[in-house]
Design an enzyme around this catalytic site. Sequence first.
Site, PDB file in Angstrom:
ATOM      1  CG  ASP A 160      40.255  43.883  47.793  1.00  0.00           C
ATOM      2  OD1 ASP A 160      40.593  44.709  46.933  1.00  0.00           O
ATOM      3  OD2 ASP A 160      39.195  43.224  47.728  1.00  0.00           O
ATOM      4  CD1 TRP A 194      40.714  46.108  42.613  1.00  0.00           C
ATOM      5  CD2 TRP A 194      40.727  48.124  43.617  1.00  0.00           C
ATOM      6  NE1 TRP A 194      40.115  45.986  43.843  1.00  0.00           N
ATOM      7  CE2 TRP A 194      40.099  47.205  44.474  1.00  0.00           C
ATOM      8  CE3 TRP A 194      40.840  49.450  44.017  1.00  0.00           C
ATOM      9  CZ2 TRP A 194      39.601  47.571  45.726  1.00  0.00           C
ATOM     10  CZ3 TRP A 194      40.354  49.831  45.262  1.00  0.00           C
ATOM     11  CH2 TRP A 194      39.748  48.892  46.097  1.00  0.00           C
ATOM     12  N   GLY A 195      45.284  48.189  40.162  1.00  0.00           N
ATOM     13  CA  GLY A 195      46.122  49.031  39.300  1.00  0.00           C
ATOM     14  C   GLY A 195      46.445  50.403  39.866  1.00  0.00           C
ATOM     15  CG  ASP A 215      36.377  43.570  41.153  1.00  0.00           C
ATOM     16  OD1 ASP A 215      37.561  43.910  41.380  1.00  0.00           O
ATOM     17  OD2 ASP A 215      35.572  43.247  42.052  1.00  0.00           O
TER      18      ASP A 215
HETATM   19  C1  GAL Z   1      37.276  43.450  45.260  1.00  0.00           C
HETATM   20  C2  GAL Z   1      38.246  42.508  44.564  1.00  0.00           C
HETATM   21  C3  GAL Z   1      37.484  41.259  44.202  1.00  0.00           C
HETATM   22  C4  GAL Z   1      36.919  40.632  45.449  1.00  0.00           C
HETATM   23  C5  GAL Z   1      36.087  41.628  46.225  1.00  0.00           C
HETATM   24  C6  GAL Z   1      35.657  41.086  47.576  1.00  0.00           C
HETATM   25  O1  GAL Z   1      37.937  44.614  45.616  1.00  0.00           O
HETATM   26  O2  GAL Z   1      38.777  43.138  43.420  1.00  0.00           O
HETATM   27  O3  GAL Z   1      38.314  40.361  43.505  1.00  0.00           O
HETATM   28  O4  GAL Z   1      37.999  40.178  46.247  1.00  0.00           O
HETATM   29  O5  GAL Z   1      36.770  42.838  46.433  1.00  0.00           O
HETATM   30  O6  GAL Z   1      34.942  42.000  48.326  1.00  0.00           O
END
Ligand code: GAL
Length: 390
Positions: A160, A194-195, A215
Amino acid sequence: MTNHRFPLHSILIIFTVVITCGVSVAQIAGGASAASLARTPVMGWNSWNKFGCDVSDKLIREIADVVVSSGMQAAGYQYVNIDDCWQVSRAADGTIVADAERFPNGIKALADYVHSKGLKLGIYTDAGRMTCQKRPGSYEHEFQDAKTYASWGIDYVKIDWCYAEGLDPIVQYAKFHDALAQSGRPIVFSICNWGVKAPWRWGPTTGNLWRTTGDINDTYDRMSVIGFSQNGLEKFAGPGHWNDPDMLEVGNGGMNRDEYRTHMALWAILAAPLLAGNDLRTMTAETKELLTNAEVIAVDQDAKGVQGHRLWDEGPLEIWVKPLADGSHAVGLFNRTEASLKMTRDTKLIGVPPSAKLRDLLDHKDLGTIKDSYNTEVPEHGVVMLRVSE
Ligand code: GAL
């Protein structure tokens, strides 16, 4: 979209665009952490969409059990992925430490269990200083963490991008590429930033898949905004390296049957990773049938490895096409409006012979040989997904 109104029942759509059969796929050189991995889009399950931080050894074992008993494994689902919140701290030597209350047997024992079912185990970390839920991130521990995951028998890592202020994703994810390559174990590398900084440009030589957007959530609006915005990214995808429009929400309850059918059909046409995000232990027969629909999955997993693209659109009506290995095409007729809609396709204009054979993939029905045009009713927020062959 939600308040869109037109005289829908009377609209006839004539396709006026020629199918471009051989969509050019960038033949981007391997170089991913393990180029032999993810030759088709990954399939599996991930804890985040349904369970958030409520992950545990017990949950993951139960999910692994039901992946097998429900027929999901037979349908192609292979990875069981723990998302955020499994980790709590670092030991004095910097080794990442799993939550001992939630994972009392440790991650290695869990991996052994998942492997004993013929499945693979995935885990989650963050390239920044903390995960999005404020657990320890992997910044400056990239090589150590990759080694730890390999020693546990991890098969997939999602990385992430929270708490990464001042860091460059191209630099940080390249570190993970090297760390995973040196870990001694083939590990699918899922980039989740996220791109940011167009990961489709550098992702193919860094990881096996990369998120293209923020998301998803369990609403038609969010799912459709993400799914229908993927057009143009198809040239970056191919065997071993895929665009990732985020995990599935099918079965989580926020969308109706037609909306979830749209979600599944669109993800398959996009050659997207199919990571179920619902509670498989309690899913309805309808959800299971959709998630395991062999004809839809075959489109996603097609050996040609070409991501579909938008062929035609007129406002909220869209037609997407994905060329398949046997020379046929998967075609999705999507209706993003709030009323069902009649669509007519003119075979001459879409480059298929007038005698093309049609099959309805969601409902497993041969529609026979069409003559010149094909009429169908597409439900509101719904899809008709076809295989068109000569
Ligand atoms: C976001 C991610 C999600 C999930 C989440 C967990 O940044 O896009 O898919 O993993 O964090 O905290």
